[in-house]
Design a protein around this motif. Structure first.
Motif, short mmCIF file in Angstrom:
data_model
loop_
_atom_site.label_atom_id
_atom_site.label_comp_id
_atom_site.label_asym_id
_atom_site.label_seq_id
_atom_site.Cartn_x
_atom_site.Cartn_y
_atom_site.Cartn_z
N GLU A 185 50.06 43.13 41.33
CA GLU A 185 49.59 44.34 42.00
C GLU A 185 48.30 44.02 42.73
O GLU A 185 47.26 43.76 42.10
N PRO A 186 48.30 44.04 44.05
CA PRO A 186 47.08 43.70 44.79
C PRO A 186 46.06 44.81 44.72
O PRO A 186 46.35 45.96 44.36
N PHE A 187 44.83 44.44 45.08
CA PHE A 187 43.73 45.40 45.09
C PHE A 187 43.93 46.36 46.25
O PHE A 187 44.23 45.96 47.38
N ASN A 188 43.78 47.67 45.96
CA ASN A 188 43.96 48.67 47.02
C ASN A 188 42.64 48.95 47.73
O ASN A 188 41.64 49.23 47.09
N PHE A 211 49.65 41.30 36.55
CA PHE A 211 48.32 41.02 37.12
C PHE A 211 48.00 42.17 38.08
O PHE A 211 48.76 42.40 39.04
N THR A 212 46.89 42.86 37.83
CA THR A 212 46.53 43.98 38.68
C THR A 212 45.19 43.70 39.34
O THR A 212 44.36 42.94 38.84
N GLY A 213 44.99 44.34 40.51
CA GLY A 213 43.72 44.23 41.21
C GLY A 213 43.50 42.91 41.90
O GLY A 213 42.34 42.53 42.16
N LEU A 214 44.55 42.19 42.20
CA LEU A 214 44.40 40.88 42.85
C LEU A 214 43.89 41.05 44.26
O LEU A 214 44.42 41.83 45.04
N PRO A 215 42.86 40.29 44.65
CA PRO A 215 42.33 40.43 46.01
C PRO A 215 43.30 39.88 47.06
O PRO A 215 43.43 40.44 48.14
N MET A 234 46.60 41.21 32.84
CA MET A 234 45.27 40.79 33.30
C MET A 234 44.82 41.75 34.38
O MET A 234 45.48 41.89 35.42
N ARG A 235 43.65 42.38 34.14
CA ARG A 235 43.10 43.37 35.06
C ARG A 235 41.95 42.74 35.84
O ARG A 235 40.84 42.60 35.33
N VAL A 236 42.24 42.33 37.05
CA VAL A 236 41.22 41.73 37.91
C VAL A 236 40.47 42.84 38.62
O VAL A 236 41.09 43.74 39.22
N GLY A 237 39.15 42.82 38.53
CA GLY A 237 38.36 43.89 39.14
C GLY A 237 36.97 43.41 39.51
O GLY A 237 36.72 42.20 39.63
N VAL A 238 36.07 44.37 39.68
CA VAL A 238 34.72 44.05 40.13
C VAL A 238 34.00 43.20 39.08
O VAL A 238 33.32 42.22 39.41
N SER A 239 34.13 43.55 37.80
CA SER A 239 33.41 42.80 36.76
C SER A 239 34.09 41.47 36.44
O SER A 239 33.42 40.46 36.27
N GLY A 240 35.39 41.48 36.35
CA GLY A 240 36.13 40.24 36.12
C GLY A 240 37.01 39.95 37.32
O GLY A 240 38.19 40.32 37.37
N ALA A 241 36.41 39.31 38.31
CA ALA A 241 37.05 39.22 39.62
C ALA A 241 37.93 38.02 39.80
O ALA A 241 38.55 37.86 40.87
N PHE A 242 38.04 37.15 38.80
CA PHE A 242 38.76 35.89 38.99
C PHE A 242 39.98 35.83 38.06
O PHE A 242 39.83 35.84 36.84
N PRO A 243 41.18 35.77 38.63
CA PRO A 243 42.37 35.67 37.78
C PRO A 243 42.50 34.28 37.17
O PRO A 243 42.06 33.28 37.76
N VAL A 244 43.08 34.23 35.98
CA VAL A 244 43.31 32.96 35.27
C VAL A 244 44.82 32.83 35.05
O VAL A 244 45.45 33.76 34.53
N PRO A 245 45.41 31.72 35.44
CA PRO A 245 46.87 31.56 35.26
C PRO A 245 47.26 31.61 33.78
O PRO A 245 46.47 31.31 32.89
N ILE A 246 48.52 31.97 33.55
CA ILE A 246 49.08 32.03 32.20
C ILE A 246 50.26 31.07 32.13
O ILE A 246 51.15 31.08 32.99
#
Length: 403
Positions: free
Chosen positions: A400-403, A364-368, A332-344
């Motif tokens: 992987e948190p957002f850098n 999970f990448t890009g987690l805020p 799951m690639r969390v980013g500007v367009s899809g900013a909300f993670p969904v649990p699995i």
């Protein structure tokens, strides 16, 4: 061997009309309709009724039948004329070989065609609920489903559909079978897609939107992508409202739901199995199957909107599945367009998982924010096996948190 659920779909074949002979001789053929003068009127008609004239005894010519009647609108004795019954609209479409073609709609609601595209067009026109494929192999152009609750099945124990786009060089992303939000069931169908070398933008075998049920039973999916084009998928789930027709756009705040059920299904090829443009509530229920791909089992961006608390998790329910996904089971690639993670939530029994090192099974990448209050991964089940490196350094989960 898995116990297969039997999809009980009735064949709505209509019966040939039978005309009862009122003279007491039983049933007669339609070409010999009963005569109105042979019909004995009930006793209630002995009284005066509007529109009906009782004939005096002197004019009776049917053995003094006291209930022989004549319509005042006719100058002579009336006979009952049976118009030919309207032919029933097709409820069953069958794909046959050209030499077995019969273009007439049969009395039982069956119509025959030679291509699956014609069958889908007729199913949409007449709201037919069943398409049967009676040939071993079909070479087809890209297809689109436009009717709900449709069953597509093989009547010969298994039929192969090979997708062959007409254009050798695609000007847009290829999509071989557009299902959208229509609920559809496939049985005994083997799908083959040979990705053209000039298809530079990739594509997908099946394109879905919000969908309550797509079921495959006793099926296989084969995607041949020898040039290793990127962004090639077996299932591409599109839920971005800007990419959907206006009639398919959901209400604001509704979290998209996609239910994919696989029973005795093989998925293989140089691709990712499931791609989602934005995370949706995916329910993947897979009983007895094999996955052999070169990329991910599931790859998705984060959710476009924050999921409501009742949305729950992405649910992967796997039973007796052998899955080889070298890059991982889910990313799951969390980013500007899809900013909300969904649990699995992964529930698995008697399954085997193979992921090539050093890739993790879940990522999970890009987690805020890394917040332990709401876990992103839950592993449940038992009697599963994992192929790991001898050092046992394989990662199950990477955040992987957002850098």
């Amino acid at each position: 061997t898995a116990l297969m659920p039997n999809l009980d779909t009735e064949n709505p074949a209509a019966q040939n009309p039978i005309v009862e002979n009122p003279s007491g001789d039983g049933f007669g053929p339609p070409e010999q309709p009963p005569n109105l003068v042979d019909v004995s009127a009930p006793s209630e008609l002995s009284e005066s009724m509007p529109g009906i004239e009782m004939i005096p005894d002197a004019f009776r010519d049917r053995e003094n039948d006291p209930f022989f009647i004549r319509s005042p609108f006719l100058d002579s004795e009336a006979t009952l004329s049976l118009e030919p019954a309207e032919r029933e609209l097709p409820s069953l479409v069958r794909v046959v070989a050209p030499d077995a073609m019969n273009s007439d709609i049969e009395e039982d609601g069956l119509v025959t065609v030679t291509t699956l595209s014609e069958a889908l067009a007729l199913a949409a026109e007449y709201n037919a609920s069943r398409i049967e494929i009676a040939v071993p192999t079909l070479v087809s152009e890209p297809l689109k489903v436009e009717v709900d609750d449709l069953l597509i099945t093989s009547t010969i124990g298994g039929s192969q559909i090979i997708f062959q786009p007409f254009d050798s060089v695609a000007m847009e992303r290829s999509k071989m079978f557009t299902i959208g939000s229509h609920q559809v069931v496939f049985e005994d169908i083997h799908f083959v897609w040979n990705v053209p070398s000039g298809d530079i933008d990739g594509g997908t075998l099946f394109e879905l939107n919000d969908n309550r049920l797509v079921r495959l039973t006793d099926c296989s999916i084969t995607v041949s992508n020898p040039t290793l084009r990127e962004e090639v998928y077996a299932f591409d789930v599109i839920t971005d409202p800007d990419k959907l027709p206006s009639e398919d756009r959901r209400e604001s705040g509704d979290f998209p739901l996609v239910w994919l059920e696989l029973n005795n299904v093989v998925v293989r090829g140089q691709m990712t199995m499931i791609h989602m443009d934005y995370a949706a509530k995916l329910l993947l229920d897979w009983d007895n199957g094999l996955l052999a791909v070169t990329d991910y089992m599931i790859d998705t961006a984060g959710a476009l909107e924050e999921p409501p608390s009742a949305a729950g998790s992405i649910l992967l329910k796997l039973w007796r599945v052998t899955a080889h996904a070298p890059k991982g089971i889910a990313r799951m690639r969390v980013g500007v367009s899809g900013a909300f993670p969904v649990p699995i939530d992964r529930l698995a029994y008697e399954s085997v998982f193979v992921v090539d090192a050093p890739s993790p099974h879940f990522e999970f990448t890009g987690l805020p924010i890394l917040d332990d209050s709401s876990p992103l991964l839950q592993l449940r089940g038992g009697s599963n096996a994992y192929v790991v490196e001898p050092t046992l350094n394989d990662a199950m989960l990477i955040l992987e948190p957002f850098n």
